[in-house]
Design a protein around this motif. Structure first.
Motif, PDB file in Angstrom:
ATOM      1  N   ASP A 175       0.833  -1.204   0.000  1.00 58.54           N
ATOM      2  CA  ASP A 175       0.000   0.000   0.000  1.00 58.54           C
ATOM      3  C   ASP A 175       0.873   1.260   0.000  1.00 58.54           C
ATOM      4  OD1 ASP A 175      -2.672   1.194   0.251  1.00 58.54           O
ATOM      5  OD2 ASP A 175      -1.974   1.840   2.224  1.00 58.54           O
ATOM      6  N   CYS A 176       1.904   1.274   0.818  1.00 60.26           N
ATOM      7  CA  CYS A 176       2.776   2.468   0.890  1.00 60.26           C
ATOM      8  C   CYS A 176       3.500   2.671  -0.435  1.00 60.26           C
ATOM      9  CB  CYS A 176       3.795   2.318   2.022  1.00 60.26           C
ATOM     10  SG  CYS A 176       3.055   2.371   3.663  1.00 60.26           S
ATOM     11  N   ASP A 198       2.541   1.663  -3.418  1.00 66.06           N
ATOM     12  CA  ASP A 198       1.604   2.008  -4.493  1.00 66.06           C
ATOM     13  C   ASP A 198       1.109   3.446  -4.340  1.00 66.06           C
ATOM     14  OD1 ASP A 198       2.075  -0.581  -5.301  1.00 66.06           O
ATOM     15  OD2 ASP A 198       0.182  -1.371  -4.550  1.00 66.06           O
ATOM     16  N   ARG A 199       0.947   3.928  -3.087  1.00 70.30           N
ATOM     17  CA  ARG A 199       0.536   5.307  -2.850  1.00 70.30           C
ATOM     18  C   ARG A 199       1.719   6.279  -2.837  1.00 70.30           C
ATOM     19  NH1 ARG A 199      -0.726   6.416   1.638  1.00 70.30           N
ATOM     20  NH2 ARG A 199      -0.437   4.472   2.785  1.00 70.30           N
ATOM     21  N   ASP A 201       4.186   6.561  -0.723  1.00 66.00           N
ATOM     22  CA  ASP A 201       4.482   7.080   0.612  1.00 66.00           C
ATOM     23  C   ASP A 201       5.842   6.522   1.044  1.00 66.00           C
ATOM     24  OD1 ASP A 201       4.725   7.483   3.361  1.00 66.00           O
ATOM     25  OD2 ASP A 201       2.566   7.345   3.680  1.00 66.00           O
ATOM     26  N   HIS A 254       1.095   4.564 -12.596  1.00 68.98           N
ATOM     27  CA  HIS A 254       0.188   3.722 -11.814  1.00 68.98           C
ATOM     28  C   HIS A 254       0.931   2.442 -11.461  1.00 68.98           C
ATOM     29  CE1 HIS A 254      -3.059   6.246 -13.383  1.00 68.98           C
ATOM     30  NE2 HIS A 254      -2.579   6.022 -14.584  1.00 68.98           N
ATOM     31  N   LEU A 300      -7.158   1.589 -10.072  1.00 73.67           N
ATOM     32  CA  LEU A 300      -5.758   1.986  -9.882  1.00 73.67           C
ATOM     33  C   LEU A 300      -4.942   1.896 -11.159  1.00 73.67           C
ATOM     34  CD1 LEU A 300      -4.848   0.531  -6.362  1.00 73.67           C
ATOM     35  CD2 LEU A 300      -5.535   2.848  -6.975  1.00 73.67           C
TER      36      LEU A 300
END
Lengths: 143, 143, 143
Positions: free
Chosen positions: B22-23, B25-26, B28, B71, C134
């Motif tokens: 998640d980190c 892909d976002r 972060d 993406h 996404l």
């Protein structure tokens, strides 16, 4: 609320299913067969590989198919499990199986495993796994 | 039977692995790096990105690679976890990483993460994550 | 450490999410709608299907879209769940939705579900599910 026994059983059944994939993908025929009961049934008729009963016959499925595959991975998701008795459960999960053959061919197969599980003194095993394709296969270069 | 501590640890380790995806892909970088121990190792040599040790170096991997990707998604399945001590575990899972580049290029990478985890006062962290491709990459339009 | 109630709730919420996929893929409109609260919101605006509130409206989404699809599968991974109250939780997961149309068209859609869950006397239900693509969709042969 689910009790500790149920949560533990579900975790062990998920791990059994991961080992099924892992053993096949690493070409470990004996451990692959060992995920099945002595009279456990692997029903691969829907993808053209017939049925196999028991660890030795299941291991032989791997021994006959896996050598053509240079690379293969069986990803499993959406695992639903229902405990149906003190030592019995059933469940289903989705799979994506993707392979590359030594001859350059490639395939992708997507569907559902329909499973029955039984607890043994050595842990949970497959009593039955039926392979149910859900999308037409995508394959190139298969003989 | 698995006890409550083991089930809790496994759930937290699965969540750690989801946060890693998640980190990234976002985009972060700081929280991505923070999934690793101070001396935790991310070994990406097999996909050409070298090794990184510790949160800052791991975050820098994201900072150098992620901006090219318009993406990206890292789907993780088949997570097998073995608790190896009161504060230690190891595990593996499969990944599908799919990306689209700003230049229109696209790639898909499939393989296995081979992991070691350690418990810290702030929760479980990666002591080691090794990226092991299992299928040849499929990429178009990469420079 | 997570307690038994939390682990049980997480397991039931994962199963709710699997049932959402399973009901859609098997074209079971009523059970699909039944995964939502009476005032639960399915927000599909990002993929062009608007919003639906409550089981009947959610079932109608399936009834209007599913018949075009000869085959469809919704694989779900990376489920992160946070219990936010005694009867409330939120979470997210990744999906791959792949379909084949009766006219030969095919599509693949990849993204994230952003969810809110509520406990009811009959189990956990969706209070809200937002579909967040996404990657750009890959589709051929859609009218």
């Amino acid at each position: 609320m689910k009790d500790l026994q149920t949560l533990s059983d579900e975790a062990e059944i998920r791990a059994l299913t991961c080992r099924y994939s892992d053993c096949y993908d690493r070409a470990d025929a004996e451990d692959y067969g060992g995920t099945f009961l002595v009279d456990g049934l692997l029903d691969s008729r829907a993808i053209g590989f017939g049925t196999a009963i028991g660890p030795d016959a299941v291991a032989d499925v791997l021994r006959s198919v896996r050598p053509q595959q240079a690379h293969v991975i069986h990803l499993v998701t959406n695992h639903l499990i229902e405990i149906t008795g003190p030592d019995a459960a059933r469940g289903s999960c989705y799979y994506i199986a993707r392979s590359r053959l030594h001859n350059g061919g490639r395939g992708e197969y997507v569907g559902r495993y329909e499973d029955e599980y039984r607890r043994t003194p050595d842990g949970w095993r497959f009593a039955r796994r039926v392979i149910v394709p859900l999308l037409p296969p995508e394959a190139e270069g298969f003989a």
